[in-house]
Design an enzyme around this catalytic site. Sequence first.
Site, short mmCIF file in Angstrom:
data_model
loop_
_atom_site.label_atom_id
_atom_site.label_comp_id
_atom_site.label_asym_id
_atom_site.label_seq_id
_atom_site.Cartn_x
_atom_site.Cartn_y
_atom_site.Cartn_z
N ASP A 29 35.85 29.02 53.05
CA ASP A 29 35.70 30.00 51.97
C ASP A 29 35.60 31.36 52.64
O ASP A 29 34.60 31.67 53.27
CB ASP A 29 34.44 29.68 51.16
CG ASP A 29 34.19 30.70 50.05
OD1 ASP A 29 34.97 31.67 49.93
OD2 ASP A 29 33.20 30.54 49.31
N TYR B 55 43.89 45.87 42.80
CA TYR B 55 44.70 44.98 43.63
C TYR B 55 45.54 45.80 44.61
O TYR B 55 45.62 45.49 45.80
CB TYR B 55 45.62 44.13 42.74
CG TYR B 55 46.48 43.15 43.51
CD1 TYR B 55 45.94 41.97 43.99
CD2 TYR B 55 47.83 43.41 43.75
CE1 TYR B 55 46.72 41.06 44.70
CE2 TYR B 55 48.61 42.52 44.45
CZ TYR B 55 48.06 41.34 44.92
OH TYR B 55 48.83 40.45 45.63
N LYS C 110 44.26 39.44 35.95
CA LYS C 110 45.45 39.57 35.09
C LYS C 110 45.46 40.96 34.45
O LYS C 110 44.41 41.58 34.25
CB LYS C 110 45.43 38.52 33.98
CG LYS C 110 45.27 37.08 34.46
CD LYS C 110 46.54 36.56 35.10
CE LYS C 110 46.40 35.07 35.39
NZ LYS C 110 47.31 34.59 36.42
#
Length: 275
Positions: free
Chosen positions: A61, A192, A94
């Site tokens: 992770d 992003y 998104k």
Amino acid sequence: MTSRVAVVTGSNKGIGFAIVKELCRQFQGVVYITARDVGRGQDAVASLASEGLTAMFHQLDINDVKSITTAAAYFKEKYGGVDVLVNNAAIAFKVADTTPFPVQAEETLKTNFFATRDMLTHFLPLIKAGGRVVNVSSFVGVRTLNQCSAALQARFRSEDITEEELVGLMQRFIDEAKKDKHKQGGWPETAYGVSKLGLTTLSMILARRLSKERPNDEILLNACCPGWVRTDMAGPKAPKSPEEGAVTPVYLALLPPGAAEPHGKFVSDKEVQTW
């Protein structure tokens, strides 16, 4: 003789899985799927086995430094280091996500920039001579760079920007986003994009450092764009399949022995791009 080994982060599905699949076919050595979830990682190994391909699994992770150091110690002890490292793990909100922008900024940079940097901090010393490091970035980072203020563009393109300065700039973006002052600070409205801008810049900084500190080891480190790929993250409308998205990362991971370039570049469709 210790086996050669390739490690791909975030590789139980999507582009990462496609990269592992192709490395299983082409890489002369052991290929590792890594993922946060052990069950999903083992399922991915089983899926490859059903196609006659052999991969190994190790839990990793990247948002957990202890997980990174545990994995680093494992690869050092078992293989004496790593020959190929592909930093693929990443997140993206998104477009329609209603999460407040300051939260998106912090969460996206935490994984895509800061956690990937932690991976590089702990794994770069393990990269063997002749090794290849590939950081999966995005063309969105280039677009974001071109939308930044002139002052920010100058720093990100500078040959003398340091890792510390870059970390400071990434943190500044988060801090200014929390105050809704990021646009005044010269940043565009894309967490992003900023995260990938940071990762590509970090790749260039670390490549310069490798050339200086390990000049005879012929390690090549690059950032790349897989393209817009149909994954859970990018959605079903993207034009490329995961296999097509894997082409450039795999190309960089398998640059032949003795190759001197590309190094410290941003590569898309196997071509060095203007930064």
